[in-house]
Write a protein that holds these residues in place. Structure first.
Motif, PDB file in Angstrom:
ATOM      1  N   SER A  47       0.901  -0.972  -0.335  1.00  0.00           N
ATOM      2  CA  SER A  47       0.078   0.079   0.292  1.00  0.00           C
ATOM      3  C   SER A  47       0.823   1.300   0.106  1.00  0.00           C
ATOM      4  N   THR A  48       2.311   1.258   0.327  1.00  0.00           N
ATOM      5  CA  THR A  48       2.845   2.426   0.328  1.00  0.00           C
ATOM      6  C   THR A  48       3.292   3.130  -0.645  1.00  0.00           C
ATOM      7  N   LEU A  49       4.119   1.190  -1.532  1.00  0.00           N
ATOM      8  CA  LEU A  49       5.301   1.715  -2.364  1.00  0.00           C
ATOM      9  C   LEU A  49       4.479   0.948  -3.914  1.00  0.00           C
ATOM     10  N   LYS A  50       3.996   1.848  -4.183  1.00  0.00           N
ATOM     11  CA  LYS A  50       3.410   2.233  -6.254  1.00  0.00           C
ATOM     12  C   LYS A  50       4.043   0.665  -7.088  1.00  0.00           C
ATOM     13  N   GLY A  51       3.099   0.315  -7.344  1.00  0.00           N
ATOM     14  CA  GLY A  51       4.129  -0.981  -8.321  1.00  0.00           C
ATOM     15  C   GLY A  51       4.329  -1.688  -7.319  1.00  0.00           C
ATOM     16  N   LEU A  52       4.721  -2.068  -6.330  1.00  0.00           N
ATOM     17  CA  LEU A  52       5.467  -3.448  -5.267  1.00  0.00           C
ATOM     18  C   LEU A  52       3.901  -4.469  -5.523  1.00  0.00           C
ATOM     19  N   THR A  53       4.333  -5.706  -5.619  1.00  0.00           N
ATOM     20  CA  THR A  53       3.388  -6.771  -5.406  1.00  0.00           C
ATOM     21  C   THR A  53       5.095  -7.572  -4.692  1.00  0.00           C
ATOM     22  N   ILE A  54       3.771  -8.281  -3.852  1.00  0.00           N
ATOM     23  CA  ILE A  54       4.720  -9.013  -2.935  1.00  0.00           C
ATOM     24  C   ILE A  54       3.625 -10.700  -2.627  1.00  0.00           C
ATOM     25  N   GLU A  55       3.994 -12.054  -3.111  1.00  0.00           N
ATOM     26  CA  GLU A  55       4.335 -13.255  -3.569  1.00  0.00           C
ATOM     27  C   GLU A  55       4.353 -13.881  -2.522  1.00  0.00           C
ATOM     28  N   MET A  56       4.060 -14.038  -1.279  1.00  0.00           N
ATOM     29  CA  MET A  56       3.604 -15.311  -0.121  1.00  0.00           C
ATOM     30  C   MET A  56       4.087 -15.937  -0.440  1.00  0.00           C
ATOM     31  N   VAL A  57       5.699 -16.692   0.831  1.00  0.00           N
ATOM     32  CA  VAL A  57       5.833 -18.259   0.751  1.00  0.00           C
ATOM     33  C   VAL A  57       6.418 -18.289   1.975  1.00  0.00           C
ATOM     34  N   ALA A  58       5.026 -19.329   2.863  1.00  0.00           N
ATOM     35  CA  ALA A  58       4.808 -19.645   3.627  1.00  0.00           C
ATOM     36  C   ALA A  58       5.616 -20.681   3.652  1.00  0.00           C
ATOM     37  N   GLN A  59       6.500 -21.151   4.701  1.00  0.00           N
ATOM     38  CA  GLN A  59       7.198 -22.534   4.960  1.00  0.00           C
ATOM     39  C   GLN A  59       7.562 -22.691   6.202  1.00  0.00           C
TER      40      GLN A  59
END
Length: 541
Positions: A408-420
């Motif tokens: 929401s802060t950095l426009k254009g950033l997408t973070i894919e979550m990798v839970a392990q």
């Protein structure tokens, strides 16, 4: 790492059947006799072999069952354990000599100086040993250790010698200010050679394949469910041990262990963020500041993360105070640098963090400017990155917050979550199969280098492959000076280099919110080395 995984896999089938709910522990874990204490733990033991143990649960269990040369008292002071007293040190600071107490393994065999020689040579010469580097100049500075780890010398060349059965002599390559602090850490504990070699690859995998010379001995270990430590009647200081049994229930659902605490079936449990508000006014609620530091580790092979402006934008965009105060709520504090608070005291008698600079304070406006600059330098208008994290709190709730906040802060950033699961997360880091990893480190000894060494070029835990010649040079300069004040200032300068480079992003230092029964005293917590020490636990009325 294959050897370690082999050890972990033993009894794996029991994981499918193990019940992780404390309520399933039944009356067998009752403390009605007044001498059994039952504790709920989120994580199981990974290994009882000191060559492979790197997690808190394993380190605690090894410390409870095997004594080292030194240990810590309740206030964190270094005191003798198997050693009769602190070492006799040569004038040049290169030779430490210890005299051992009259102690026995629980099979009746005496603990001798040879047990230390064997254990140290066994670990330092094992390329799969997680902590073999701690023998070298990244740790205790034992003579020839680095060359043995590198395969250039034999294990027998290590600077450790049994002068006789009760005298251990250690030669260093250079003075080490924190040497005796390290002697309380399990990787430096003794191992009985005859027993270990008799058990072969089964050594330390099950209770019958372990030997104890500490306050307790392991009598049961149901992987993923429960492990039990009973008083070691052969212990040289057995009269000081006030409980007969410690039962550790492995529970991932802390709400269940909290209910078990209320019913009296459990006398100790950690609390997560969802439980803190419910119990914080209880007189059995406690908070401690632990040494674990959670941080973002960046994979520098990623073209986006190799850009300093991108790393800086991510670092400055994180609202660490909001995270610890409104999400974690367990006594955790915002990180001010890569060296935690209350880790080490300098020559001036002050905590390192009190006299060092503060880094990466939240600055949303600056973060956005750096983000736009980084995108422009890269010639893109959006970036997708993966975030690797443990599928358990505090990592899980922190990762979810960080993903939402950063996107929401950095426009254009997408973070894919990798839970392990933790072990898988570590393996993925080792294989460089990550972009950003939300990871943690616990201090092995009370000195800033236990963290700063992690960012040296080629360090085995530098999974992001960060490298900076100026940083390496400054750390080498600090390692080679004999003046304590000069060394301290050089370490601060080194931290400044890596922090100004945004090599990693320190996020928070763990707080331990827990419930401890009023009937239980003597559970000692430590920010350095072994997280919990149980020798002095007792039940009071």
């Amino acid at each position: 790492m294959g050897r370690k995984l082999k050890k972990i896999s033993v009894c794996l089938c029991s994981l499918l059947m193990a019940c992780s709910m404390v309520a399933c522990s039944g009356s067998n874990n009752s403390s009605s006799d007044g001498k059994t204490v039952t504790l709920a733990k989120e994580l199981d033991i990974i290994s009882m072999d000191s060559s492979y143990a790197t997690d808190g649960s394993s380190i605690e269990a090894i410390q409870a069952t095997v004594d080292g040369l030194m240990t810590l008292d309740a206030k964190g002071n270094i005191i003798p354990a198997l050693a009769k007293e602190k070492a006799t040190v040569s004038k040049d600071g290169l030779k430490y000599t210890y005299e051992l107490k009259d102690a026995k393994w629980d099979n009746g065999t005496p603990v001798t100086a040879k047990d230390f020689v064997y254990a140290w040579q066994r670990t330092v010469s094992n390329p799969d040993a997680e902590y073999n580097y701690l023998y070298g100049e990244g740790g205790a500075c034992v003579a020839n250790a680095d060359d043995i780890v590198a395969g250039k010398k034999k294990a027998s060349d290590l600077g450790v010698k049994a002068v006789n059965d009760t005298t251990l002599e250690i030669t260093l390559s250079k003075p080490c200010a924190y040497f005796e602090s390290l002697m309380s850490f399990p990787v430096f504990y003794p191992i009985n050679q005859e027993f270990a070699e008799e058990k072969g690859d089964q050594f330390a995998l099950t209770p019958e394949n372990m030997l104890a010379c500490g306050a307790f001995k392991m009598t049961s270990w149901e992987t993923g469910s429960k492990y039990v430590l009973e008083k070691n009647q052969s212990y040289y200081d057995a009269d000081a041990v006030k409980v007969d049994k410690l039962v550790f229930n492995v529970v991932k659902d802390l709400s269940s262990s909290a209910l078990a605490f209320e019913s009296g079936d459990v006398q100790f449990t950690k609390l997560n963020k969802d439980l803190v508000d419910k119990y914080k006014d209880s007189d059995e609620y406690t908070e401690v500041l632990e040494g674990y530091l959670w941080y973002f580790q960046y994979n520098f092979s990623n073209e986006y993360l190799a850009n300093k402006n991108i790393r800086k934008a991510i670092s400055l965009a994180i609202d660490k105070d909001d995270l610890v105060n409104n999400v974690l709520k367990d006594g955790s504090i915002a990180a001010k640098g890569f060296v935690p608070t209350a880790l080490a005291t300098g020559p001036d008698g002050k905590d390192y963090r009190d006299t060092a600079k503060s880094y990466m304070d939240t600055n949303i406006d600056e973060a956005k400017k750096c983000w736009e600059a980084g995108l422009k330098e890269l010639g893109v208008d959006s970036i997708k990155l993966s975030m690797l994290f443990d599928n358990a709190d505090p990592a899980k709730s922190s990762a979810e917050y960080l993903q939402s906040h950063l996107q929401s802060t950095l426009k254009g950033l997408t973070i894919e979550m990798v839970a392990q699961e933790k072990n898988n997360r570590i393996e993925m880091q080792k294989s460089r199969d990550f972009d950003i990893s939300l990871t943690r480190w616990g201090p092995d000894y009370a000195d800033p280098t236990t963290y700063l060494n992690l960012l040296l070029t080629g360090n085995s835990y530098n999974y992001g492959d960060y490298t900076n010649k100026n940083y390496d040079s400054k750390m080498e300069e600090a390692a080679n000076t004999t003046d304590d004040k000069t060394r301290w200032e050089l370490l601060k300068e080194a931290e400044g280099i890596c922090m100004d480079d945004y090599a990693v992003t320190p996020i928070f230092q763990v707080g331990g919110a827990s419930l401890i029964s009023k009937k239980v005293k003597g559970i000692e917590t430590h920010a350095v080395g072994v997280p919990y020490i149980y020798k002095n636990v007792e039940v009071v009325e």
